[in-house]
Design an enzyme around this catalytic site. Structure first.
Site, PDB file in Angstrom:
ATOM      1  N   ASP A  19       4.032  31.040 -16.739  1.00  0.00           N
ATOM      2  CA  ASP A  19       3.022  31.983 -16.271  1.00  0.00           C
ATOM      3  C   ASP A  19       2.003  32.068 -17.406  1.00  0.00           C
ATOM      4  O   ASP A  19       2.302  31.689 -18.554  1.00  0.00           O
ATOM      5  CB  ASP A  19       3.722  33.333 -16.026  1.00  0.00           C
ATOM      6  N   ARG A  20       0.793  32.551 -17.127  1.00  0.00           N
ATOM      7  CA  ARG A  20      -0.221  32.616 -18.201  1.00  0.00           C
ATOM      8  C   ARG A  20      -0.338  34.002 -18.813  1.00  0.00           C
ATOM      9  O   ARG A  20       0.129  34.233 -19.943  1.00  0.00           O
ATOM     10  CB  ARG A  20      -1.580  32.177 -17.625  1.00  0.00           C
ATOM     11  N   ASP A  21      -0.939  34.933 -18.086  1.00  0.00           N
ATOM     12  CA  ASP A  21      -1.203  36.250 -18.677  1.00  0.00           C
ATOM     13  C   ASP A  21       0.087  36.995 -18.995  1.00  0.00           C
ATOM     14  O   ASP A  21       0.931  37.163 -18.126  1.00  0.00           O
ATOM     15  CB  ASP A  21      -2.079  37.071 -17.724  1.00  0.00           C
ATOM     16  N   TYR A  35      -7.678  43.086 -16.271  1.00  0.00           N
ATOM     17  CA  TYR A  35      -7.792  41.624 -16.057  1.00  0.00           C
ATOM     18  C   TYR A  35      -8.397  40.958 -17.293  1.00  0.00           C
ATOM     19  O   TYR A  35      -9.037  41.615 -18.114  1.00  0.00           O
ATOM     20  CB  TYR A  35      -8.629  41.313 -14.799  1.00  0.00           C
ATOM     21  N   ASN A  53      -1.453  33.576 -11.320  1.00  0.00           N
ATOM     22  CA  ASN A  53      -2.231  34.317 -10.323  1.00  0.00           C
ATOM     23  C   ASN A  53      -3.545  34.722 -10.959  1.00  0.00           C
ATOM     24  O   ASN A  53      -3.541  35.254 -12.084  1.00  0.00           O
ATOM     25  CB  ASN A  53      -1.498  35.590  -9.880  1.00  0.00           C
ATOM     26  N   SER A  87      -6.220  36.709  -9.218  1.00  0.00           N
ATOM     27  CA  SER A  87      -6.898  37.447  -8.144  1.00  0.00           C
ATOM     28  C   SER A  87      -8.235  38.014  -8.618  1.00  0.00           C
ATOM     29  O   SER A  87      -9.052  38.443  -7.798  1.00  0.00           O
ATOM     30  CB  SER A  87      -6.002  38.594  -7.643  1.00  0.00           C
ATOM     31  N   ASP A 119       6.256  37.141 -17.078  1.00  0.00           N
ATOM     32  CA  ASP A 119       6.401  38.527 -17.542  1.00  0.00           C
ATOM     33  C   ASP A 119       6.455  39.509 -16.375  1.00  0.00           C
ATOM     34  O   ASP A 119       6.641  40.713 -16.590  1.00  0.00           O
ATOM     35  CB  ASP A 119       5.258  38.913 -18.510  1.00  0.00           C
TER      36      ASP A 119
HETATM   37  O1  LIG Z   1       0.401  36.753 -15.139  1.00  0.00           O
HETATM   38  P1  LIG Z   1      -0.518  35.793 -14.390  1.00  0.00           P
HETATM   39  O2  LIG Z   1       0.021  35.369 -13.042  1.00  0.00           O
HETATM   40  O3  LIG Z   1      -0.917  34.604 -15.279  1.00  0.00           O
HETATM   41  O4  LIG Z   1      -1.908  36.604 -14.132  1.00  0.00           O
HETATM   42  C1  LIG Z   1      -1.917  38.004 -13.902  1.00  0.00           C
HETATM   43  C2  LIG Z   1      -3.372  38.342 -13.687  1.00  0.00           C
HETATM   44  O5  LIG Z   1      -3.876  37.604 -12.619  1.00  0.00           O
HETATM   45  C3  LIG Z   1      -3.607  39.781 -13.308  1.00  0.00           C
HETATM   46  O6  LIG Z   1      -2.756  40.108 -12.202  1.00  0.00           O
HETATM   47  C4  LIG Z   1      -3.093  41.384 -11.683  1.00  0.00           C
HETATM   48  O7  LIG Z   1      -2.261  41.637 -10.563  1.00  0.00           O
HETATM   49  P2  LIG Z   1      -2.892  41.529  -9.056  1.00  0.00           P
HETATM   50  O8  LIG Z   1      -3.237  40.065  -8.870  1.00  0.00           O
HETATM   51  O9  LIG Z   1      -4.098  42.411  -9.034  1.00  0.00           O
HETATM   52  O10 LIG Z   1      -1.755  41.981  -8.159  1.00  0.00           O
HETATM   53  C5  LIG Z   1      -2.876  42.480 -12.721  1.00  0.00           C
HETATM   54  O11 LIG Z   1      -1.485  42.539 -13.021  1.00  0.00           O
HETATM   55  C6  LIG Z   1      -3.636  42.155 -13.997  1.00  0.00           C
HETATM   56  O12 LIG Z   1      -3.267  43.052 -15.028  1.00  0.00           O
HETATM   57  C7  LIG Z   1      -3.366  40.748 -14.462  1.00  0.00           C
HETATM   58  O13 LIG Z   1      -4.236  40.413 -15.536  1.00  0.00           O
HETATM   59 MG   LIG Z   2       1.877  37.319 -16.237  1.00  0.00          MG
END
Ligand SMILES: O=P(O)(O)OC[C@@H](O)[C@H]1O[C@@H](OP(=O)(O)O)[C@@H](O)[C@@H](O)[C@@H]1O
Ligand SMILES: [Mg+2]
Ligand SMILES: [Zn+2]
Length: 178
Positions: free
Chosen positions: A8-10, A20, A52, A54, A127
């Site tokens: 996963d990235r973030d 975000y 993800n 979004s 995470d």
């Molecule tokens: O962890 P990965 O998959 O790499 O990316 C997570 C991000 O796309 C964002 O995903 C969003 O969830 P929603 O997409 O709004 O449900 C939120 O949790 C943000 O805080 C977060 O930065």
């Molecule tokens: Mg993540």
């Protein structure tokens, strides 16, 4: 057989934010994460990413910005002598019913098909609970790190068999040295 690891990235590679990650400047690697990816790569692992995003659907940033973040990731890892494999992202919003947004496993399938390897047992490091559920859905190995939202996620009802590590560096140490 290819040694494939999916990340996963973030919250795993870089700091996450509830606001975000909207620009390259906001995309800041977590301590030891770049080195971990480079070490894994140099040890013969193919490191792919399933993320993800979004924020694209929400209009917070565009594809060019997202690509710039991933170019930065590749540059930093290359500076340490490693390389990053396929990066797959879901640009859709939660209500679009796409097949790629985690907890759906679509991105994991895309990566496995790209490398022509079975998903069974492949470690997917995330995470968020959705990361772990995506792994479970395709018999991959769910791996939780405590960085990003991982600390909060650890308190939730995790898929059976989820492995837990402090951070990506600890995951790399486990895979490289065992
Ligand atoms: O962890 P990965 O998959 O790499 O990316 C997570 C991000 O796309 C964002 O995903 C969003 O969830 P929603 O997409 O709004 O449900 C939120 O949790 C943000 O805080 C977060 O930065
Ligand atoms: Mg993540
Ligand atoms: Zn999608």
């Amino acid at each position: 057989m290819l040694k494939l690891l999916i990340l996963d990235r973030d919250g795993v590679i870089n700091y996450d934010s509830d606001a975000y990650i909207k620009s390259v400047e906001e995309w800041i690697p977590l301590p030891g994460a770049i080195e971990a990816i480079a070490q894994l790569s140099k040890a013969g692992w193919t490191v792919a990413v399933a993320t993800n995003q979004s924020g694209i659907a929400r209009g917070y940033y565009d594809i060019a910005t997202l690509d710039a973040m991933h170019a930065r990731l590749r540059t930093l890892v290359a500076e340490q002598g490693g390389e990053v494999g396929l990066v797959v992202y879901c640009p859709h919003g939660p209500d679009e019913g796409c097949d790629c947004r985690k907890p759906k496993p679509g991105m994991l399938k895309t990566i496995a098909e790209h490398y022509k390897v079975p998903l069974a047992g492949i470690w997917f490091v995330g995470d968020s609970l959705g990361d772990l559920e995506a792994a479970k859905a395709v018999d991959s190995q769910p791996v939780l790190v405590k960085t990003g939202k991982g600390d909060k996620t650890q308190a939730k009802n995790l898929p059976v068999g989820t492995l837990i590590f402090d951070d990506l560096a600890a995951v790399a140490a486990e895979l490289i040295h065992h």
